[in-house]
Design a protein around this motif. Structure first.
Motif, PDB file in Angstrom:
ATOM      1  N   ASP A 145       0.824  -1.209   0.000  1.00  0.00           N
ATOM      2  CA  ASP A 145       0.000   0.000   0.000  1.00  0.00           C
ATOM      3  C   ASP A 145       0.861   1.263   0.000  1.00  0.00           C
ATOM      4  OD1 ASP A 145      -2.287  -1.490  -0.033  1.00  0.00           O
ATOM      5  OD2 ASP A 145      -2.721  -1.275   2.112  1.00  0.00           O
ATOM      6  N   TYR A 146       1.948   1.240   0.787  1.00  0.00           N
ATOM      7  CA  TYR A 146       2.824   2.412   0.823  1.00  0.00           C
ATOM      8  C   TYR A 146       3.454   2.656  -0.538  1.00  0.00           C
ATOM      9  CZ  TYR A 146       6.772   5.442   1.752  1.00  0.00           C
ATOM     10  OH  TYR A 146       7.664   6.487   1.691  1.00  0.00           O
ATOM     11  N   LEU A 147       3.948   1.599  -1.172  1.00  0.00           N
ATOM     12  CA  LEU A 147       4.612   1.759  -2.470  1.00  0.00           C
ATOM     13  C   LEU A 147       3.623   2.182  -3.549  1.00  0.00           C
ATOM     14  CD1 LEU A 147       7.015  -1.303  -2.371  1.00  0.00           C
ATOM     15  CD2 LEU A 147       7.570   1.097  -1.939  1.00  0.00           C
ATOM     16  N   ASP A 148       2.380   1.682  -3.472  1.00  0.00           N
ATOM     17  CA  ASP A 148       1.359   2.116  -4.431  1.00  0.00           C
ATOM     18  C   ASP A 148       1.079   3.607  -4.282  1.00  0.00           C
ATOM     19  OD1 ASP A 148       1.122  -0.423  -5.447  1.00  0.00           O
ATOM     20  OD2 ASP A 148      -0.661  -0.945  -4.267  1.00  0.00           O
ATOM     21  N   ARG A 149       1.157   4.086  -3.048  1.00  0.00           N
ATOM     22  CA  ARG A 149       0.842   5.486  -2.777  1.00  0.00           C
ATOM     23  C   ARG A 149       2.015   6.418  -3.052  1.00  0.00           C
ATOM     24  NH1 ARG A 149      -0.037   5.741   2.983  1.00  0.00           N
ATOM     25  NH2 ARG A 149       2.043   6.678   3.196  1.00  0.00           N
ATOM     26  N   GLU A 150       3.214   6.002  -2.671  1.00  0.00           N
ATOM     27  CA  GLU A 150       4.385   6.881  -2.722  1.00  0.00           C
ATOM     28  C   GLU A 150       5.365   6.548  -3.852  1.00  0.00           C
ATOM     29  OE1 GLU A 150       4.611   9.499  -0.903  1.00  0.00           O
ATOM     30  OE2 GLU A 150       2.922   9.078   0.441  1.00  0.00           O
ATOM     31  N   GLY A 151       5.198   5.386  -4.474  1.00  0.00           N
ATOM     32  CA  GLY A 151       6.110   4.981  -5.535  1.00  0.00           C
ATOM     33  C   GLY A 151       7.271   4.148  -4.994  1.00  0.00           C
ATOM     34  N   THR A 152       7.847   3.364  -5.871  1.00  0.00           N
ATOM     35  CA  THR A 152       8.955   2.484  -5.489  1.00  0.00           C
ATOM     36  C   THR A 152      10.281   3.120  -5.894  1.00  0.00           C
ATOM     37  OG1 THR A 152       7.572   0.522  -5.812  1.00  0.00           O
ATOM     38  CG2 THR A 152       9.964   0.190  -5.779  1.00  0.00           C
ATOM     39  N   PRO A 153      11.209   3.291  -4.965  1.00  0.00           N
ATOM     40  CA  PRO A 153      12.509   3.879  -5.320  1.00  0.00           C
ATOM     41  C   PRO A 153      13.314   2.927  -6.201  1.00  0.00           C
ATOM     42  CG  PRO A 153      12.525   3.096  -3.052  1.00  0.00           C
ATOM     43  CD  PRO A 153      11.115   2.977  -3.524  1.00  0.00           C
ATOM     44  N   ASP A 154      13.958   3.483  -7.206  1.00  0.00           N
ATOM     45  CA  ASP A 154      14.774   2.667  -8.112  1.00  0.00           C
ATOM     46  C   ASP A 154      16.253   2.735  -7.763  1.00  0.00           C
ATOM     47  OD1 ASP A 154      12.583   1.879  -9.745  1.00  0.00           O
ATOM     48  OD2 ASP A 154      12.615   3.874 -10.675  1.00  0.00           O
ATOM     49  N   ASP A 155      16.642   3.809  -7.145  1.00  0.00           N
ATOM     50  CA  ASP A 155      18.060   4.035  -6.845  1.00  0.00           C
ATOM     51  C   ASP A 155      18.179   4.494  -5.396  1.00  0.00           C
ATOM     52  OD1 ASP A 155      20.438   6.303  -6.832  1.00  0.00           O
ATOM     53  OD2 ASP A 155      20.908   4.535  -8.062  1.00  0.00           O
ATOM     54  N   ILE A 156      19.325   4.218  -4.779  1.00  0.00           N
ATOM     55  CA  ILE A 156      19.490   4.560  -3.372  1.00  0.00           C
ATOM     56  C   ILE A 156      19.290   6.047  -3.106  1.00  0.00           C
ATOM     57  CG2 ILE A 156      21.999   4.830  -3.546  1.00  0.00           C
ATOM     58  CD1 ILE A 156      22.123   3.573  -0.697  1.00  0.00           C
TER      59      ILE A 156
ATOM     60  N   ASP B  64      17.051   7.808  -4.289  1.00  0.00           N
ATOM     61  CA  ASP B  64      15.606   8.065  -4.186  1.00  0.00           C
ATOM     62  C   ASP B  64      15.095   7.930  -2.759  1.00  0.00           C
ATOM     63  OD1 ASP B  64      15.571   8.384  -6.927  1.00  0.00           O
ATOM     64  OD2 ASP B  64      14.940   6.321  -7.335  1.00  0.00           O
ATOM     65  N   ILE B  65      15.887   7.336  -1.876  1.00  0.00           N
ATOM     66  CA  ILE B  65      15.443   7.133  -0.501  1.00  0.00           C
ATOM     67  C   ILE B  65      15.171   8.469   0.184  1.00  0.00           C
ATOM     68  CG2 ILE B  65      17.717   7.150   0.636  1.00  0.00           C
ATOM     69  CD1 ILE B  65      14.956   4.569   1.328  1.00  0.00           C
ATOM     70  N   ALA B  66      15.784   9.533  -0.323  1.00  0.00           N
ATOM     71  CA  ALA B  66      15.581  10.861   0.272  1.00  0.00           C
ATOM     72  C   ALA B  66      14.136  11.310   0.178  1.00  0.00           C
ATOM     73  CB  ALA B  66      16.494  11.882  -0.417  1.00  0.00           C
ATOM     74  N   ASP B  67      13.396  10.771  -0.782  1.00  0.00           N
ATOM     75  CA  ASP B  67      11.997  11.177  -0.971  1.00  0.00           C
ATOM     76  C   ASP B  67      11.021  10.334  -0.162  1.00  0.00           C
ATOM     77  OD1 ASP B  67      12.782  13.129  -2.832  1.00  0.00           O
ATOM     78  OD2 ASP B  67      12.843  11.609  -4.435  1.00  0.00           O
TER      79      ASP B  67
ATOM     80  N   ILE C 106       4.399  -2.052   8.361  1.00  0.00           N
ATOM     81  CA  ILE C 106       3.129  -2.678   7.965  1.00  0.00           C
ATOM     82  C   ILE C 106       1.958  -1.713   8.071  1.00  0.00           C
ATOM     83  CG2 ILE C 106       3.945  -4.991   8.528  1.00  0.00           C
ATOM     84  CD1 ILE C 106       2.362  -4.911  11.089  1.00  0.00           C
ATOM     85  N   HIS C 107       2.149  -0.596   8.783  1.00  0.00           N
ATOM     86  CA  HIS C 107       1.100   0.424   8.846  1.00  0.00           C
ATOM     87  C   HIS C 107       1.380   1.574   7.875  1.00  0.00           C
ATOM     88  CE1 HIS C 107       0.119  -1.761  12.587  1.00  0.00           C
ATOM     89  NE2 HIS C 107      -1.098  -1.331  12.328  1.00  0.00           N
ATOM     90  N   ASN C 108       2.190   1.275   6.862  1.00  0.00           N
ATOM     91  CA  ASN C 108       2.334   2.158   5.699  1.00  0.00           C
ATOM     92  C   ASN C 108       2.997   3.507   5.996  1.00  0.00           C
ATOM     93  OD1 ASN C 108       0.729   0.141   4.394  1.00  0.00           O
ATOM     94  ND2 ASN C 108      -1.123   1.187   5.139  1.00  0.00           N
ATOM     95  N   LEU C 109       3.896   3.504   6.994  1.00  0.00           N
ATOM     96  CA  LEU C 109       4.528   4.772   7.348  1.00  0.00           C
ATOM     97  C   LEU C 109       5.753   5.083   6.499  1.00  0.00           C
ATOM     98  CD1 LEU C 109       4.339   4.860  11.250  1.00  0.00           C
ATOM     99  CD2 LEU C 109       3.208   6.398   9.633  1.00  0.00           C
ATOM    100  N   GLY C 110       6.383   4.080   5.905  1.00  0.00           N
ATOM    101  CA  GLY C 110       7.576   4.353   5.124  1.00  0.00           C
ATOM    102  C   GLY C 110       8.330   3.092   4.782  1.00  0.00           C
TER     103      GLY C 110
ATOM    104  N   VAL D 183       7.297  -5.957   0.846  1.00  0.00           N
ATOM    105  CA  VAL D 183       7.996  -5.929  -0.441  1.00  0.00           C
ATOM    106  C   VAL D 183       9.443  -5.512  -0.198  1.00  0.00           C
ATOM    107  CG1 VAL D 183       8.099  -4.885  -2.734  1.00  0.00           C
ATOM    108  CG2 VAL D 183       5.869  -5.330  -1.654  1.00  0.00           C
ATOM    109  N   ARG D 184      10.361  -6.295  -0.705  1.00  0.00           N
ATOM    110  CA  ARG D 184      11.781  -5.944  -0.610  1.00  0.00           C
ATOM    111  C   ARG D 184      12.050  -4.787  -1.578  1.00  0.00           C
ATOM    112  NH1 ARG D 184      16.739  -9.039   0.003  1.00  0.00           N
ATOM    113  NH2 ARG D 184      18.394  -7.474   0.065  1.00  0.00           N
ATOM    114  N   VAL D 185      12.595  -3.726  -1.060  1.00  0.00           N
ATOM    115  CA  VAL D 185      12.879  -2.529  -1.844  1.00  0.00           C
ATOM    116  C   VAL D 185      14.377  -2.460  -2.131  1.00  0.00           C
ATOM    117  CG1 VAL D 185      12.790  -0.010  -1.862  1.00  0.00           C
ATOM    118  CG2 VAL D 185      10.926  -1.326  -0.807  1.00  0.00           C
ATOM    119  N   MET D 186      14.725  -2.187  -3.361  1.00  0.00           N
ATOM    120  CA  MET D 186      16.127  -2.088  -3.780  1.00  0.00           C
ATOM    121  C   MET D 186      16.952  -3.254  -3.200  1.00  0.00           C
ATOM    122  SD  MET D 186      16.863   2.038  -3.640  1.00  0.00           S
ATOM    123  CE  MET D 186      16.330   2.223  -1.930  1.00  0.00           C
ATOM    124  N   PRO D 187      16.736  -4.462  -3.727  1.00  0.00           N
ATOM    125  CA  PRO D 187      17.398  -5.660  -3.182  1.00  0.00           C
ATOM    126  C   PRO D 187      18.919  -5.583  -3.144  1.00  0.00           C
ATOM    127  CG  PRO D 187      15.677  -6.261  -4.739  1.00  0.00           C
ATOM    128  CD  PRO D 187      15.842  -4.776  -4.847  1.00  0.00           C
TER     129      PRO D 187
END
Length: 301
Positions: free
Chosen positions: A169-180, A182-185, A230-234, A250-254
């Motif tokens: 849900d968080y990634l659907d709302r905020e987008g998935t970072p592609d590069d490290i 991007d974590i700043a956002d 799990i409560h979609n905070l980040g 979801v594993r982000v930037m494996p």
């Protein structure tokens, strides 16, 4: 002080009757009475008030009875530990591990241990402080580094890595970072820099913080980090073993992960033959094998 006399005194005080104590000890009433009188003479004290309804402890008798009760409990405990080394698995087992591993990995699997050994009494102590096993602060430990204390039997169980996770849900709302960078956002959820944690996890967090994180939530344990994720905070920094029990993460930037963190099981040399320790050790090892098999099926290793 003669232990036989103390043992007979304890039985009399517990039963409140020479006759009942004699029945329990397979001694005649006169033999029990002689031993109690001999103990009173040796101590130069009256231990019982004698009357028609039975025996009542005097003040001195109460003091001695408190001592014999404590001795009896310690002897019973020692007897149980001796039997435990040879017979069935039962009694108290004090297990210490970190808050994160204990709450997120070990505790959810304990029903399987209790199903196999219903008479076991596990005292699970979750804290980052390293308890002193040789001094018997705990019976067995699972630690995130190789124990340095002497006189310990130790076994490496597995390795853990700290990784980045987020809810769908968080990634659907905020987008998935592609590069490290991007974590700043995104909001970073991690353990507090001041809290006790493995060095590999702390190093990863320090590296992520160099990217000017706009918002963060720090918690002093991984259970709190998981709740935030799990409560979609980040996006949270969590140990990789959460992927099995929380499949919606979801594993982000494996490619972003910490160095290996070794996980060791350790216990004192003197408990080498304890069936309780063996049962717990085998249970943990079987669960790790099952854990790895599950991750392979999920395509995560």
């Amino acid at each position: 002080m003669d232990w036989d006399k103390l043992r007979i005194f304890h039985a009399v005080a517990d039963a409140g009757s020479l006759t009942h104590a004699g029945d329990k000890l397979n001694l005649s009433q006169s033999a029990v009475s002689r031993q109690v009188r001999a103990l009173e003479e040796a101590l130069n004290a009256t231990l019982f008030h004698r009357h028609a309804r039975g025996l009542i402890l005097t003040e001195q008798g109460e003091l001695l009875f408190d001592a014999t009760k404590s001795m009896t409990k310690r002897l019973d405990a020692a007897s149980a530990r001796i039997r435990d080394s040879e017979e069935e698995v039962f009694g108290e087992l004090r297990v210490t591990t970190t808050f994160g591993f204990g709450s997120l990995w070990l505790a959810p699997r304990l029903p399987k241990l209790y199903e196999k050994y219903p008479d076991l009494k596990v005292d699970l102590m979750l804290e980052e402080r390293v308890l002193d096993l040789p001094m018997r602060e705990a019976d067995v430990a699972i630690r995130m580094k190789e124990p340095s204390q002497a006189d310990l039997i130790r076994k490496r169980l597995m390795s853990v890595r700290m990784c980045l996770f987020a809810s769908r849900d968080y990634l659907d709302r905020e987008g998935t970072p592609d590069d490290i960078s991007d974590i700043a956002d995104h909001r970073l959820i991690c353990q507090s820099p001041s809290s006790a944690q493995v060095a590999a996890g702390a190093s990863l967090v320090q590296h992520l913080m160099t990217f000017n994180i706009r918002s963060s939530l720090t918690v002093n344990n991984y259970f709190g980090v998981l709740q935030g994720v799990i409560h979609n905070l980040g996006i949270g920094v969590l140990p990789d073993y959460v992927t099995e029990d929380f499949p919606d993460l979801v594993r982000v930037m494996p490619e972003i992960e910490s160095a290996d963190v070794p996980v060791f099981l350790a216990y004192p040399e003197e408990l080498r033959h304890s069936q309780r320790i063996a049962a717990f050790r085998d249970f943990v090892q079987d669960e790790i094998i099952s854990h790895r098999k599950q991750l392979r099926q999920l395509g995560k290793i």
